[in-house]
Motif scaffolding. Structure first.
Motif, mmCIF file in Angstrom:
data_model
loop_
_atom_site.group_PDB
_atom_site.id
_atom_site.type_symbol
_atom_site.label_atom_id
_atom_site.label_comp_id
_atom_site.label_asym_id
_atom_site.label_seq_id
_atom_site.Cartn_x
_atom_site.Cartn_y
_atom_site.Cartn_z
ATOM 1 N N SER A 65 -11.613 10.838 -10.540
ATOM 2 C CA SER A 65 -12.092 10.554 -9.174
ATOM 3 C C SER A 65 -10.936 10.475 -8.181
ATOM 4 C CB SER A 65 -12.885 9.245 -9.141
ATOM 5 O OG SER A 65 -12.043 8.173 -9.533
ATOM 6 N N LEU A 66 -9.730 10.158 -8.680
ATOM 7 C CA LEU A 66 -8.575 10.034 -7.781
ATOM 8 C C LEU A 66 -8.260 11.339 -7.077
ATOM 9 C CD1 LEU A 66 -6.116 7.873 -9.931
ATOM 10 C CD2 LEU A 66 -7.472 7.107 -7.981
ATOM 11 N N TRP A 67 -8.316 12.448 -7.809
ATOM 12 C CA TRP A 67 -7.973 13.740 -7.197
ATOM 13 C C TRP A 67 -9.180 14.584 -6.826
ATOM 14 C CZ3 TRP A 67 -6.837 12.843 -12.423
ATOM 15 C CH2 TRP A 67 -7.447 13.675 -13.361
ATOM 16 N N LYS A 68 -10.356 14.167 -7.253
ATOM 17 C CA LYS A 68 -11.558 14.946 -6.892
ATOM 18 C C LYS A 68 -12.132 14.510 -5.552
ATOM 19 C CE LYS A 68 -12.606 17.009 -11.167
ATOM 20 N NZ LYS A 68 -13.568 17.459 -12.165
ATOM 21 N N ASN A 69 -11.694 13.350 -5.059
ATOM 22 C CA ASN A 69 -12.230 12.822 -3.796
ATOM 23 C C ASN A 69 -11.104 12.366 -2.865
ATOM 24 O OD1 ASN A 69 -15.133 12.756 -4.726
ATOM 25 N ND2 ASN A 69 -14.214 11.412 -6.246
ATOM 26 N N LEU B 13 -3.159 2.081 -4.084
ATOM 27 C CA LEU B 13 -2.865 3.499 -3.915
ATOM 28 C C LEU B 13 -4.013 4.203 -3.195
ATOM 29 C CD1 LEU B 13 -1.521 4.023 -7.528
ATOM 30 C CD2 LEU B 13 -0.132 4.072 -5.472
ATOM 31 N N THR B 14 -3.681 4.952 -2.172
ATOM 32 C CA THR B 14 -4.653 5.768 -1.447
ATOM 33 C C THR B 14 -4.232 7.224 -1.613
ATOM 34 O OG1 THR B 14 -5.011 4.010 0.159
ATOM 35 C CG2 THR B 14 -5.688 6.223 0.820
ATOM 36 N N ILE B 15 -5.179 8.080 -1.979
ATOM 37 C CA ILE B 15 -4.834 9.472 -2.314
ATOM 38 C C ILE B 15 -5.319 10.403 -1.205
ATOM 39 C CG2 ILE B 15 -4.819 11.193 -4.159
ATOM 40 C CD1 ILE B 15 -4.044 8.265 -5.037
ATOM 41 N N ALA B 16 -4.406 11.263 -0.733
ATOM 42 C CA ALA B 16 -4.735 12.197 0.354
ATOM 43 C C ALA B 16 -4.231 13.590 0.009
ATOM 44 C CB ALA B 16 -4.104 11.709 1.660
ATOM 45 N N SER B 17 -4.772 14.574 0.708
ATOM 46 C CA SER B 17 -4.311 15.963 0.583
ATOM 47 C C SER B 17 -4.593 16.661 1.907
ATOM 48 C CB SER B 17 -5.039 16.673 -0.558
ATOM 49 O OG SER B 17 -6.422 16.813 -0.259
ATOM 50 N N PRO B 18 -3.932 17.795 2.182
ATOM 51 C CA PRO B 18 -4.138 18.451 3.475
ATOM 52 C C PRO B 18 -5.601 18.756 3.788
ATOM 53 C CG PRO B 18 -2.207 19.368 2.420
ATOM 54 C CD PRO B 18 -2.849 18.439 1.421
ATOM 55 N N LYS B 19 -6.348 19.224 2.791
ATOM 56 C CA LYS B 19 -7.743 19.623 3.037
ATOM 57 C C LYS B 19 -8.741 18.522 2.729
ATOM 58 C CE LYS B 19 -7.005 24.568 2.222
ATOM 59 N NZ LYS B 19 -7.292 25.704 1.321
ATOM 60 N N GLY B 20 -8.293 17.470 2.020
ATOM 61 C CA GLY B 20 -9.239 16.456 1.570
ATOM 62 C C GLY B 20 -10.095 17.007 0.439
ATOM 63 N N GLY B 21 -10.971 16.188 -0.121
ATOM 64 C CA GLY B 21 -11.815 16.641 -1.230
ATOM 65 C C GLY B 21 -11.005 16.808 -2.502
ATOM 66 N N GLU B 22 -11.383 17.778 -3.328
ATOM 67 C CA GLU B 22 -10.690 17.961 -4.601
ATOM 68 C C GLU B 22 -9.339 18.632 -4.403
ATOM 69 O OE1 GLU B 22 -11.262 19.696 -9.144
ATOM 70 O OE2 GLU B 22 -12.978 19.652 -7.778
ATOM 71 N N ALA B 23 -8.296 17.983 -4.919
ATOM 72 C CA ALA B 23 -6.945 18.560 -4.886
ATOM 73 C C ALA B 23 -6.717 19.251 -6.224
ATOM 74 C CB ALA B 23 -5.905 17.472 -4.653
ATOM 75 N N PRO B 24 -6.388 20.548 -6.221
ATOM 76 C CA PRO B 24 -6.333 21.306 -7.470
ATOM 77 C C PRO B 24 -5.205 20.867 -8.398
ATOM 78 C CG PRO B 24 -5.595 22.653 -5.617
ATOM 79 C CD PRO B 24 -6.117 21.392 -5.038
ATOM 80 N N LEU B 25 -5.593 20.556 -9.624
ATOM 81 C CA LEU B 25 -4.649 20.207 -10.680
ATOM 82 C C LEU B 25 -4.186 21.496 -11.346
ATOM 83 C CD1 LEU B 25 -3.273 18.430 -12.838
ATOM 84 C CD2 LEU B 25 -5.520 18.128 -13.892
ATOM 85 N N LYS C 11 0.841 -1.204 0.000
ATOM 86 C CA LYS C 11 0.000 0.000 0.000
ATOM 87 C C LYS C 11 0.873 1.249 0.000
ATOM 88 C CE LYS C 11 -3.883 -0.059 2.399
ATOM 89 N NZ LYS C 11 -4.870 -0.226 3.503
ATOM 90 N N VAL C 12 0.525 2.166 -0.880
ATOM 91 C CA VAL C 12 1.255 3.431 -0.996
ATOM 92 C C VAL C 12 0.290 4.590 -0.767
ATOM 93 C CG1 VAL C 12 2.633 4.909 -2.513
ATOM 94 C CG2 VAL C 12 2.904 2.416 -2.632
ATOM 95 N N LEU C 13 0.685 5.496 0.110
ATOM 96 C CA LEU C 13 -0.089 6.716 0.352
ATOM 97 C C LEU C 13 0.448 7.801 -0.575
ATOM 98 C CD1 LEU C 13 -2.276 8.131 2.059
ATOM 99 C CD2 LEU C 13 -0.476 8.721 3.702
ATOM 100 N N VAL C 14 -0.390 8.281 -1.480
ATOM 101 C CA VAL C 14 -0.016 9.335 -2.432
ATOM 102 C C VAL C 14 -0.565 10.664 -1.916
ATOM 103 C CG1 VAL C 14 -0.220 10.154 -4.813
ATOM 104 C CG2 VAL C 14 -0.099 7.692 -4.341
ATOM 105 N N VAL C 15 0.307 11.666 -1.821
ATOM 106 C CA VAL C 15 -0.102 12.958 -1.260
ATOM 107 C C VAL C 15 -0.069 14.041 -2.336
ATOM 108 C CG1 VAL C 15 0.255 14.630 0.579
ATOM 109 C CG2 VAL C 15 0.885 12.230 0.952
ATOM 110 N N LEU C 16 -1.195 14.741 -2.472
ATOM 111 C CA LEU C 16 -1.332 15.870 -3.395
ATOM 112 C C LEU C 16 -1.462 17.171 -2.606
ATOM 113 C CD1 LEU C 16 -4.052 14.415 -5.809
ATOM 114 C CD2 LEU C 16 -1.575 14.375 -6.139
ATOM 115 N N SER C 17 -1.050 18.259 -3.216
ATOM 116 C CA SER C 17 -1.218 19.581 -2.616
ATOM 117 C C SER C 17 -2.689 20.005 -2.642
ATOM 118 C CB SER C 17 -0.386 20.598 -3.406
ATOM 119 O OG SER C 17 -0.639 21.911 -2.978
ATOM 120 N N SER C 18 -3.078 20.818 -1.659
ATOM 121 C CA SER C 18 -4.408 21.446 -1.659
ATOM 122 C C SER C 18 -4.336 22.910 -2.095
ATOM 123 C CB SER C 18 -5.031 21.389 -0.256
ATOM 124 O OG SER C 18 -5.358 20.065 0.112
#
Length: 234
Positions: free
Chosen positions: A77-81, A42-54, A4-11
């Protein structure tokens, strides 16, 4: 069971104080995802959760890249949720690796984010893989070990270079430069490709001995994904 890999996106969707949209960078998620998704969970996370801006500039810039366009069209759906980063602090034991996608967004939120810094500390302390590409390695600059040492002390590392930032014409909008900040860390060795925008992936160890994988720029995103697989024994 698949690793399992935790993928982190910016908010962060905008550069503070400027009318300039930002976020995470399309190929730096699309290419590692392409390498990883059939072999790991893969599990996708971001500081604020929800949609991570592309970052819209990355969509335009990579419109002729089939991997990026396919990902853009089929995987929204990966980055919108995304899930909220804080929810994973008690769940580090569930994961084998953490991966930070680049883009200019992380320079403004994840670089300073206490939850992210705590997660990195916990992953490294548990000898799990910590990884990032392009501007993503900014998340390690302020990170420390459980003993309070800089995580990157005596590590070899790469990330988006000063020359690349200049050529992207965004130096003036940045609060600091990744290369400069890494060079300030005692014993940290910053390395880069022979040419700007060339592929460079570095596998090293954090100061507490965890596997550290960094990539310099968008061209390095596939290579980072491959090194994550290798480090997972796949």
């Amino acid at each position: 069971m698949a690793p399992k890999v935790l993928v982190v996106l910016s908010s962060q969707g905008q550069i503070p104080g400027h009318d300039h949209q930002t976020g995470w960078f399309l190929p730096e998620f699309a290419h590692p995802w392409e390498v990883l998704h059939e072999k790991v969970e893969l599990t996708i996370a971001s500081p604020k959760g929800g949609e991570a801006p592309l970052d819209p500039a990355s969509v335009k810039m990579f419109e002729s890249d089939p991997v990026s366009t396919k990902f853009l069209n089929e995987q929204q759906s990966l980055w919108k949720n995304t899930q909220k980063l804080a929810d994973f602090l008690p769940r580090v034991s569930e994961f084998d690796a953490i991966f930070y996608v680049g883009g200019h967004g992380p320079m403004f939120d994840l670089h300073y984010d206490e939850t992210s810094l705590a997660l990195i500390r916990a992953f490294a302390a548990a000898d799990k893989i910590v990884s990032a590409v392009c501007h993503g390695p900014t998340v390690f600059i302020r990170a420390t070990t459980k003993a309070g040492q800089p995580l990157l002390a005596n590590a070899t590392v790469t990330g988006f270079t000063n020359v690349e930032e200049d050529q992207a014409q965004l130096t003036a909008l940045m609060p600091y430069l990744v290369e400069d900040e890494m060079n300030k860390i005692p014993g940290c060795k910053f390395v880069k490709a022979d040419q700007p925008w060339g592929e460079k992936v570095v596998v090293s160890k954090t100061s507490d001995g965890a596997i550290l994988i960094t990539g310099q720029n968008p061209a390095s995103a596939t290579g980072v994904g491959k090194e994550i697989l290798k480090a997972l024994g796949l």
